[in-house]
Write an enzyme that holds these catalytic residues in place. Structure first.
Site, PDB file in Angstrom:
ATOM      1  CE  LYS A 200      -6.702   5.119  18.893  1.00 25.94           C
ATOM      2  NZ  LYS A 200      -6.439   6.523  18.696  1.00 25.94           N
ATOM      3  CD  GLU A 206       5.353  -0.164  27.485  1.00 23.22           C
ATOM      4  OE1 GLU A 206       4.748  -0.511  26.434  1.00 23.22           O
ATOM      5  OE2 GLU A 206       6.089   0.841  27.549  1.00 23.22           O
ATOM      6  N   GLY A 260      -5.740   8.246  22.495  1.00 24.15           N
ATOM      7  CA  GLY A 260      -5.505   7.530  23.759  1.00 24.15           C
ATOM      8  C   GLY A 260      -5.656   8.435  24.968  1.00 24.15           C
ATOM      9  NE  ARG A 261      -2.341  13.666  23.246  1.00 22.95           N
ATOM     10  CZ  ARG A 261      -1.844  13.062  22.172  1.00 22.95           C
ATOM     11  NH1 ARG A 261      -1.522  11.783  22.239  1.00 22.95           N
ATOM     12  NH2 ARG A 261      -1.655  13.728  21.048  1.00 22.95           N
TER      13      ARG A 261
HETATM   14  O1  F6P Z   1       2.206   6.872  24.820  1.00 23.58           O
HETATM   15  C1  F6P Z   1       1.832   6.722  23.488  1.00 23.58           C
HETATM   16  C2  F6P Z   1       0.524   6.096  23.386  1.00 23.58           C
HETATM   17  O2  F6P Z   1       0.286   5.877  22.056  1.00 23.58           O
HETATM   18  C3  F6P Z   1      -0.582   6.918  24.038  1.00 23.58           C
HETATM   19  O3  F6P Z   1      -1.095   7.901  23.218  1.00 23.58           O
HETATM   20  C4  F6P Z   1      -1.540   5.862  24.428  1.00 23.58           C
HETATM   21  O4  F6P Z   1      -2.440   6.350  25.369  1.00 23.58           O
HETATM   22  C5  F6P Z   1      -0.597   4.817  24.966  1.00 23.58           C
HETATM   23  O5  F6P Z   1       0.504   4.849  24.073  1.00 23.58           O
HETATM   24  C6  F6P Z   1      -1.149   3.419  25.059  1.00 23.58           C
HETATM   25  O6  F6P Z   1      -1.503   2.920  23.807  1.00 23.58           O
HETATM   26  P1  F6P Z   1      -2.534   1.743  23.653  1.00 23.58           P
HETATM   27  O7  F6P Z   1      -3.812   2.156  24.275  1.00 23.58           O
HETATM   28  O8  F6P Z   1      -2.649   1.514  22.188  1.00 23.58           O
HETATM   29  O9  F6P Z   1      -1.960   0.544  24.350  1.00 23.58           O
END
Ligand code: F6P
Length: 541
Positions: A200, A206, A260-261
């Site tokens: 997002k 990571e 995200g979730r």
């Molecule tokens: O774990 C925290 C978070 O912000 C989640 O809400 C989200 O799904 C995840 O990190 C990954 O974030 P991104 O899609 O921005 O890489």
């Protein structure tokens, strides 16, 4: 609200609601009285410590908390995620009637439809082989690189819908541990692999690190010029994706009003769409939409999210149960408990109310689980005889997809139902003793052994039954749990849509990296952190 919680507490005690054996004995139609359904999705909550008085109070609890008003505000695109000033509109992504949904006066549906159509075209291009890799070969393997909501949703649903796969093989890399991507890439050929970078924010360390590793894998094997044909991205941060070098035609956007979730319904679902096709993905959205309409219109005693959410809050805040176990008797839902862990615990793991005051009572429980029957041979012992009461949620399909293995499905059903029955009924001391003496044990020995074979019973469970785990059924199930988290969040009086606790971990890890790299001294860190850094650095040499 506290007054209703207090009333629930006293009513539960006064009406001996927790004596489930007695409740079933007194009412032979208890199942009919305490179950509800949306089409083929049945929710049996008769094995929970509820009665008519308690259900009336739970209805009152929802009204007093303003669940219906807040639900309507969410669907209407109000900025209910007030700590981030955002609307919460994952429901617009599955708004199959296409009625306008306004955010700050602008209808979001044309954008939603456009991105859905673009992902559909891309997915079909990959599935049919029209979109090929740099050397002209068709894509046989797709690797999704993402974490949290950008991983769990596609990974869980792709596994769940395996019988519908007719596209390339799917793989998921999330962990920054190099072992994850190394093991995933080992059997793959760069020529036939597509990487979908899903983030997002497009800043998550990571994901960015794994994406760079994947980029090197392609560039080292096929040359820098090949990268474009082997990458696609899903993000709200289109400028950052462009900087990474992914062709804008292969970038699929979404919006800050999709958490995200809650993002599996958006372009984050691209891997699932590649696996099962655009049409089946549409059925998945249809299922989510059906649950939305039900949530918005069904009266309390027929409204599955309201029932599940209010009973969940009752378990947590009145009966003080600290955890809940999700036990799908459906092997393909193996990642569903992990998916719900993020959905529920990242949403409702809060201790400050919407007014910025400490939560009185409790907020979200610990969520955990494993598919049955595997869990039975691992942790069910504690659920049956441990000192903690753990409400359980069983999920079972009437039919599997393996019609030639019908007997195995019958065994699965028998196990599922036996567990909830045993948890409810238990076994008294007298019953345990009678069983032992009937098997030939003498009285004294039976008296000695029997206490160990007593099950208290009265352990609550909810059972969900659905016909088959189709894309539609899965969409409906996920939306049900999303709305349950919403209902509980409203009752707990918290903002379910931010996640500052996770952000803190991200900040601290970024700060520690130069220390771990040996570029900066551990000064300023506590002695434990400094000691651990020193130990790891000395052993890495
Ligand atoms: O774990 C925290 C978070 O912000 C989640 O809400 C989200 O799904 C995840 O990190 C990954 O974030 P991104 O899609 O921005 O890489």
């Amino acid at each position: 609200m506290q007054a209703i919680i207090d009333k629930l507490t006293s009513t539960a005690a006064a009406t001996r609601a927790e004596d489930l054996r007695a409740a079933f004995a007194a009412d032979t139609h208890r199942f009919t009285h305490f179950s509800a359904a949306l089409d083929d999705l049945l929710m049996d909550y008769s094995k929970c410590a509820v009665n008519e008085e308690i259900m009336t109070l739970l209805d009152e609890l929802c009204s007093t908390a303003g669940v219906a008003e807040k639900r309507d505000a969410m669907f209407a695109g109000k900025a209910i995620n007030f700590t981030e000033g955002r609307a919460v509109l994952h429901t617009a992504l599955r708004n199959r009637t296409n009625t306008p949904v306004l955010v700050e006066g602008r209808d979001v549906m044309p954008d939603v439809n456009a991105v859905l159509a673009a992902t559909g075209r891309f997915a079909e291009g990959i599935r049919t082989g029209k979109l090929k890799g740099a050397t002209g070969k068709s894509i046989t393997d797709v690797v999704n690189i993402g974490i949290g909501g950008s991983d769990l949703g596609p990974a869980m649903t792709t596994l769940a819908l395996a019988p519908f796969h007719d596209g390339p093989r799917l793989h998921f890399v999330s962990n920054v541990d190099g072992a994850h991507i190394a093991d995933t890439l080992k059997p793959l050929s760069a020529e036939t692999t597509l990487f979908v970078v899903a983030s997002k924010t497009f800043t998550t360390i990571e994901t960015m690190t794994n994406a760079q590793t994947a980029r090197r894998f392609v560039a080292d094997t096929l040359g820098e010029g090949a990268v474009g044909k082997h990458f696609a991205a899903v993000s709200t941060a289109l400028d950052k994706v462009a900087a990474f070098g992914i062709d804008s035609e292969r970038v699929f956007g979404f919006w800050d009003w999709v958490g995200g979730r809650y993002s599996i319904w958006s372009a984050i679902g691209l891997p699932l769409m590649i696996a099962i096709g655009e049409q089946n993905f549409g059925r998945f959205l249809d299922g989510g939409h059906a649950m939305d309409q039900h949530f918005r219109s069904a009266p309390f005693r027929k409204n599955l999210p309201m029932l599940l959410g209010s009973i969940g809050a009752y378990h947590r805040n009145v009966l003080n149960y600290q955890t809940r176990a999700i036990l799908p008797y459906d092997q393909r839902l193996v990642r569903f408990p992990a998916y719900l862990q993020q959905l529920d615990m990242e949403s409702n793991g809060k201790s400050v109310t919407v007014d910025g005051k400490p939560v009185s009572g409790s907020s979200g429980p610990v969520v955990w689980g494993e598919p049955g029957t595997n869990g039975q041979h691992a942790f069910y012992q504690l659920i049956h005889q441990g000192t903690s009461i753990i409400p359980t949620e069983f999920l079972i399909a009437a039919r599997g997809f393996e019609s030639h293995l019908r007997h195995q499905h019958e065994l699965l059903i028998a196990n599922c139902l036996a567990q909830s029955e045993a948890l409810m009924k238990g076994r008294t001391l007298a019953e345990a003793k009678a069983q032992l003496t009937a098997s030939g044990m003498d009285e004294a020995q039976a008296d000695f052994i029997a206490p160990h074979r007593v099950f208290s019973g009265n352990r609550p469970s909810i059972t969900f039954v659905y016909d088959q785990l189709t894309p539609y059924a899965l969409g409906r199930l996920i939306a049900l749990y999303e709305h349950r988290v919403f209902v509980e969040g409203v009752i707990f009086r918290i903002n379910s849509f931010d996640q500052w606790g996770v952000e803190l971990g991200k900040e601290l890890a970024t700060g520690l990296l130069p220390v771990v790299e040996g570029k900066l001294a551990a000064t300023g860190h506590d002695s434990s952190t400094a000691g651990l850094v020193a130990t790891l650095l000395s052993r890495a040499k």
